[in-house]
Design a protein around this motif. Structure first.
Motif, PDB file in Angstrom:
ATOM      1  N   LYS A 125       0.831  -1.209   0.000  1.00 47.02           N
ATOM      2  CA  LYS A 125       0.000   0.000   0.000  1.00 47.02           C
ATOM      3  C   LYS A 125       0.859   1.250   0.000  1.00 47.02           C
ATOM      4  CE  LYS A 125      -4.012  -2.007   2.303  1.00 47.02           C
ATOM      5  NZ  LYS A 125      -5.008  -1.834   3.401  1.00 47.02           N
ATOM      6  N   GLU A 126       0.247   2.355  -0.361  1.00 41.38           N
ATOM      7  CA  GLU A 126       0.952   3.617  -0.330  1.00 41.38           C
ATOM      8  C   GLU A 126       1.067   4.134   1.103  1.00 41.38           C
ATOM      9  OE1 GLU A 126      -0.255   5.371  -4.748  1.00 41.38           O
ATOM     10  OE2 GLU A 126      -0.900   6.399  -2.929  1.00 41.38           O
ATOM     11  N   ARG A 127       2.039   5.011   1.297  1.00 41.45           N
ATOM     12  CA  ARG A 127       2.188   5.635   2.607  1.00 41.45           C
ATOM     13  C   ARG A 127       0.969   6.518   2.864  1.00 41.45           C
ATOM     14  NH1 ARG A 127       8.093   7.732   4.160  1.00 41.45           N
ATOM     15  NH2 ARG A 127       8.378   5.609   3.342  1.00 41.45           N
ATOM     16  N   GLU A 128       0.407   6.386   4.062  1.00 44.02           N
ATOM     17  CA  GLU A 128      -0.801   7.128   4.374  1.00 44.02           C
ATOM     18  C   GLU A 128      -0.633   7.972   5.625  1.00 44.02           C
ATOM     19  OE1 GLU A 128      -4.170   4.639   5.148  1.00 44.02           O
ATOM     20  OE2 GLU A 128      -3.314   3.791   6.966  1.00 44.02           O
ATOM     21  N   PHE A 129      -1.364   9.047   5.650  1.00 44.56           N
ATOM     22  CA  PHE A 129      -1.361   9.969   6.776  1.00 44.56           C
ATOM     23  C   PHE A 129      -2.029   9.336   7.988  1.00 44.56           C
ATOM     24  CE2 PHE A 129      -1.578  13.859   9.037  1.00 44.56           C
ATOM     25  CZ  PHE A 129      -2.857  14.000   9.542  1.00 44.56           C
ATOM     26  N   VAL A 130      -1.432   9.563   9.162  1.00 44.05           N
ATOM     27  CA  VAL A 130      -2.017   9.102  10.423  1.00 44.05           C
ATOM     28  C   VAL A 130      -2.500  10.302  11.238  1.00 44.05           C
ATOM     29  CG1 VAL A 130      -1.587   7.894  12.594  1.00 44.05           C
ATOM     30  CG2 VAL A 130      -0.586   7.033  10.455  1.00 44.05           C
ATOM     31  N   LEU A 131      -1.578  11.175  11.601  1.00 45.11           N
ATOM     32  CA  LEU A 131      -1.936  12.396  12.294  1.00 45.11           C
ATOM     33  C   LEU A 131      -0.767  13.360  12.235  1.00 45.11           C
ATOM     34  CD1 LEU A 131      -0.222  12.150  15.107  1.00 45.11           C
ATOM     35  CD2 LEU A 131      -2.196  10.896  15.920  1.00 45.11           C
ATOM     36  N   ALA A 132      -1.056  14.626  12.534  1.00 43.51           N
ATOM     37  CA  ALA A 132      -0.015  15.647  12.540  1.00 43.51           C
ATOM     38  C   ALA A 132      -0.438  16.774  13.462  1.00 43.51           C
ATOM     39  CB  ALA A 132       0.220  16.182  11.133  1.00 43.51           C
ATOM     40  N   SER A 133       0.536  17.451  14.032  1.00 39.99           N
ATOM     41  CA  SER A 133       0.219  18.557  14.921  1.00 39.99           C
ATOM     42  C   SER A 133       1.075  19.758  14.597  1.00 39.99           C
ATOM     43  CB  SER A 133       0.386  18.161  16.390  1.00 39.99           C
ATOM     44  OG  SER A 133       1.732  18.218  16.788  1.00 39.99           O
ATOM     45  N   SER A 134       0.537  20.929  14.901  1.00 39.40           N
ATOM     46  CA  SER A 134       1.245  22.170  14.689  1.00 39.40           C
ATOM     47  C   SER A 134       2.419  22.269  15.649  1.00 39.40           C
ATOM     48  CB  SER A 134       0.293  23.356  14.885  1.00 39.40           C
ATOM     49  OG  SER A 134      -0.298  23.309  16.175  1.00 39.40           O
ATOM     50  N   PHE A 138      -6.274  14.400  12.290  1.00 40.30           N
ATOM     51  CA  PHE A 138      -6.271  12.950  12.427  1.00 40.30           C
ATOM     52  C   PHE A 138      -6.853  12.308  11.180  1.00 40.30           C
ATOM     53  CE2 PHE A 138      -5.445  12.699  16.997  1.00 40.30           C
ATOM     54  CZ  PHE A 138      -5.899  13.922  17.456  1.00 40.30           C
ATOM     55  N   ALA A 139      -6.316  11.173  10.783  1.00 43.64           N
ATOM     56  CA  ALA A 139      -6.997  10.349   9.802  1.00 43.64           C
ATOM     57  C   ALA A 139      -8.239   9.760  10.460  1.00 43.64           C
ATOM     58  CB  ALA A 139      -6.076   9.227   9.327  1.00 43.64           C
ATOM     59  N   ASP A 140      -9.296   9.590   9.697  1.00 38.84           N
ATOM     60  CA  ASP A 140     -10.541   9.058  10.263  1.00 38.84           C
ATOM     61  C   ASP A 140     -10.321   7.690  10.893  1.00 38.84           C
ATOM     62  OD1 ASP A 140     -12.753  10.393   7.662  1.00 38.84           O
ATOM     63  OD2 ASP A 140     -11.942  11.292   9.500  1.00 38.84           O
ATOM     64  N   SER A 141      -9.417   6.924  10.328  1.00 34.62           N
ATOM     65  CA  SER A 141      -9.203   5.559  10.808  1.00 34.62           C
ATOM     66  C   SER A 141      -8.584   5.493  12.197  1.00 34.62           C
ATOM     67  CB  SER A 141      -8.322   4.800   9.815  1.00 34.62           C
ATOM     68  OG  SER A 141      -7.075   5.457   9.658  1.00 34.62           O
ATOM     69  N   VAL A 142      -7.983   6.580  12.660  1.00 32.60           N
ATOM     70  CA  VAL A 142      -7.320   6.547  13.968  1.00 32.60           C
ATOM     71  C   VAL A 142      -7.942   7.525  14.956  1.00 32.60           C
ATOM     72  CG1 VAL A 142      -5.163   5.880  12.845  1.00 32.60           C
ATOM     73  CG2 VAL A 142      -5.549   8.280  13.469  1.00 32.60           C
ATOM     74  N   LYS A 143      -8.893   8.299  14.522  1.00 29.77           N
ATOM     75  CA  LYS A 143      -9.500   9.305  15.381  1.00 29.77           C
ATOM     76  C   LYS A 143     -10.112   8.643  16.609  1.00 29.77           C
ATOM     77  CE  LYS A 143     -11.155  12.561  12.961  1.00 29.77           C
ATOM     78  NZ  LYS A 143     -12.005  13.379  12.066  1.00 29.77           N
ATOM     79  N   GLY A 144      -9.793   9.199  17.772  1.00 30.74           N
ATOM     80  CA  GLY A 144     -10.295   8.637  19.012  1.00 30.74           C
ATOM     81  C   GLY A 144      -9.430   7.520  19.573  1.00 30.74           C
ATOM     82  N   ARG A 145      -8.458   7.043  18.797  1.00 23.56           N
ATOM     83  CA  ARG A 145      -7.582   5.950  19.264  1.00 23.56           C
ATOM     84  C   ARG A 145      -6.117   6.377  19.353  1.00 23.56           C
ATOM     85  NH1 ARG A 145      -6.917   1.462  16.314  1.00 23.56           N
ATOM     86  NH2 ARG A 145      -7.195   2.520  14.294  1.00 23.56           N
ATOM     87  N   PHE A 146      -5.681   7.250  18.481  1.00 23.06           N
ATOM     88  CA  PHE A 146      -4.284   7.688  18.446  1.00 23.06           C
ATOM     89  C   PHE A 146      -4.206   9.160  18.815  1.00 23.06           C
ATOM     90  CE2 PHE A 146      -2.564   4.581  14.953  1.00 23.06           C
ATOM     91  CZ  PHE A 146      -3.125   3.513  15.625  1.00 23.06           C
ATOM     92  N   LEU A 172      -5.611  -0.980  19.461  1.00 27.38           N
ATOM     93  CA  LEU A 172      -5.039  -1.367  18.182  1.00 27.38           C
ATOM     94  C   LEU A 172      -5.823  -2.480  17.516  1.00 27.38           C
ATOM     95  CD1 LEU A 172      -1.154  -1.249  18.588  1.00 27.38           C
ATOM     96  CD2 LEU A 172      -2.635   0.246  17.261  1.00 27.38           C
ATOM     97  N   LYS A 173      -5.837  -2.433  16.183  1.00 25.05           N
ATOM     98  CA  LYS A 173      -6.521  -3.428  15.363  1.00 25.05           C
ATOM     99  C   LYS A 173      -5.501  -4.061  14.408  1.00 25.05           C
ATOM    100  CE  LYS A 173     -10.493  -0.290  15.243  1.00 25.05           C
ATOM    101  NZ  LYS A 173     -11.413   0.481  14.356  1.00 25.05           N
ATOM    102  N   PRO A 174      -5.758  -5.253  13.913  1.00 24.83           N
ATOM    103  CA  PRO A 174      -4.824  -5.848  12.943  1.00 24.83           C
ATOM    104  C   PRO A 174      -4.573  -4.957  11.735  1.00 24.83           C
ATOM    105  CG  PRO A 174      -6.332  -7.510  13.772  1.00 24.83           C
ATOM    106  CD  PRO A 174      -6.805  -6.196  14.323  1.00 24.83           C
ATOM    107  N   GLU A 175      -5.552  -4.190  11.335  1.00 24.91           N
ATOM    108  CA  GLU A 175      -5.371  -3.305  10.169  1.00 24.91           C
ATOM    109  C   GLU A 175      -4.469  -2.104  10.453  1.00 24.91           C
ATOM    110  OE1 GLU A 175      -8.273  -4.373  11.481  1.00 24.91           O
ATOM    111  OE2 GLU A 175      -9.828  -2.809  11.354  1.00 24.91           O
ATOM    112  N   ASP A 176      -4.056  -1.943  11.697  1.00 22.33           N
ATOM    113  CA  ASP A 176      -3.072  -0.914  12.035  1.00 22.33           C
ATOM    114  C   ASP A 176      -1.644  -1.399  11.781  1.00 22.33           C
ATOM    115  OD1 ASP A 176      -5.116  -0.089  14.852  1.00 22.33           O
ATOM    116  OD2 ASP A 176      -4.910   1.079  12.991  1.00 22.33           O
ATOM    117  N   THR A 177      -1.486  -2.645  11.406  1.00 25.97           N
ATOM    118  CA  THR A 177      -0.160  -3.185  11.122  1.00 25.97           C
ATOM    119  C   THR A 177       0.480  -2.437   9.956  1.00 25.97           C
ATOM    120  OG1 THR A 177      -0.681  -5.390  11.946  1.00 25.97           O
ATOM    121  CG2 THR A 177       1.099  -5.228  10.328  1.00 25.97           C
ATOM    122  N   ALA A 178       1.672  -1.911  10.192  1.00 27.13           N
ATOM    123  CA  ALA A 178       2.356  -1.110   9.173  1.00 27.13           C
ATOM    124  C   ALA A 178       3.723  -0.696   9.701  1.00 27.13           C
ATOM    125  CB  ALA A 178       1.548   0.141   8.830  1.00 27.13           C
ATOM    126  N   VAL A 179       4.521  -0.133   8.816  1.00 25.71           N
ATOM    127  CA  VAL A 179       5.715   0.592   9.240  1.00 25.71           C
ATOM    128  C   VAL A 179       5.277   2.026   9.501  1.00 25.71           C
ATOM    129  CG1 VAL A 179       8.023   1.375   8.621  1.00 25.71           C
ATOM    130  CG2 VAL A 179       7.233  -0.900   7.899  1.00 25.71           C
TER     131      VAL A 179
END
Length: 126
Positions: free
Chosen positions: A43-52, A60-68, A86-93
């Motif tokens: 898969k392509e590199r995807e955004f997780v979260l970022a802060s100023s 936040f990415a919708d997939s991690v909102k409320g968890r990360f 954490l969920k199995p679909e969070d597996t990544a570098v």
């Protein structure tokens, strides 16, 4: 220039709450807008979260909102990715990234980040 080094990955059970760290080679973390991205196999590199720079704005990415979430320890020159439920679909570098020095805008695309760590593997077992 800033060098980024991630740590804290590994094998985690589903539902776990690990914390990843990103050390910034002694630079002041509040000088940089920081982000976390991830890349799963095939898969392509995807955004997780970022802060100023001072943490007042976080995206936040919708997939991690409320968890990360992201936190900064200025005296330790370190930024953290705090993960929970954490969920199995969070597996990544997972990669931390920094925008250019004093750039304040929070960005969600990898091309807008100048500096990257080497990545740390997080594997979630079900």
């Amino acid at each position: 220039q800033v060098q980024l080094v991630e740590s804290g990955g590994g094998l985690v059970q589903a539902g776990g709450s690990p914390r990843l760290a990103c050390a910034t080679s002694g630079r002041t973390v509040s000088d940089y807008t920081m982000g976390w991205f991830r890349q799963a196999p095939g898969k392509e590199r995807e955004f997780v979260l970022a802060s100023s720079r001072r943490g007042s704005i976080t995206y936040f990415a919708d997939s991690v909102k409320g968890r990360f979430t992201i936190s900064r320890n200025n005296p330790k020159h370190t930024v953290y990715l705090e993960m929970s439920s954490l969920k199995p679909e969070d597996t990544a570098v997972y990669y931390c990234a920094a925008r250019g020095l004093y750039v304040s805008d929070v960005a969600t695309t990898p091309s807008e980040y100048r500096y990257w760590g080497q990545g740390t593997q997080v594997t979630v077992s079900s």
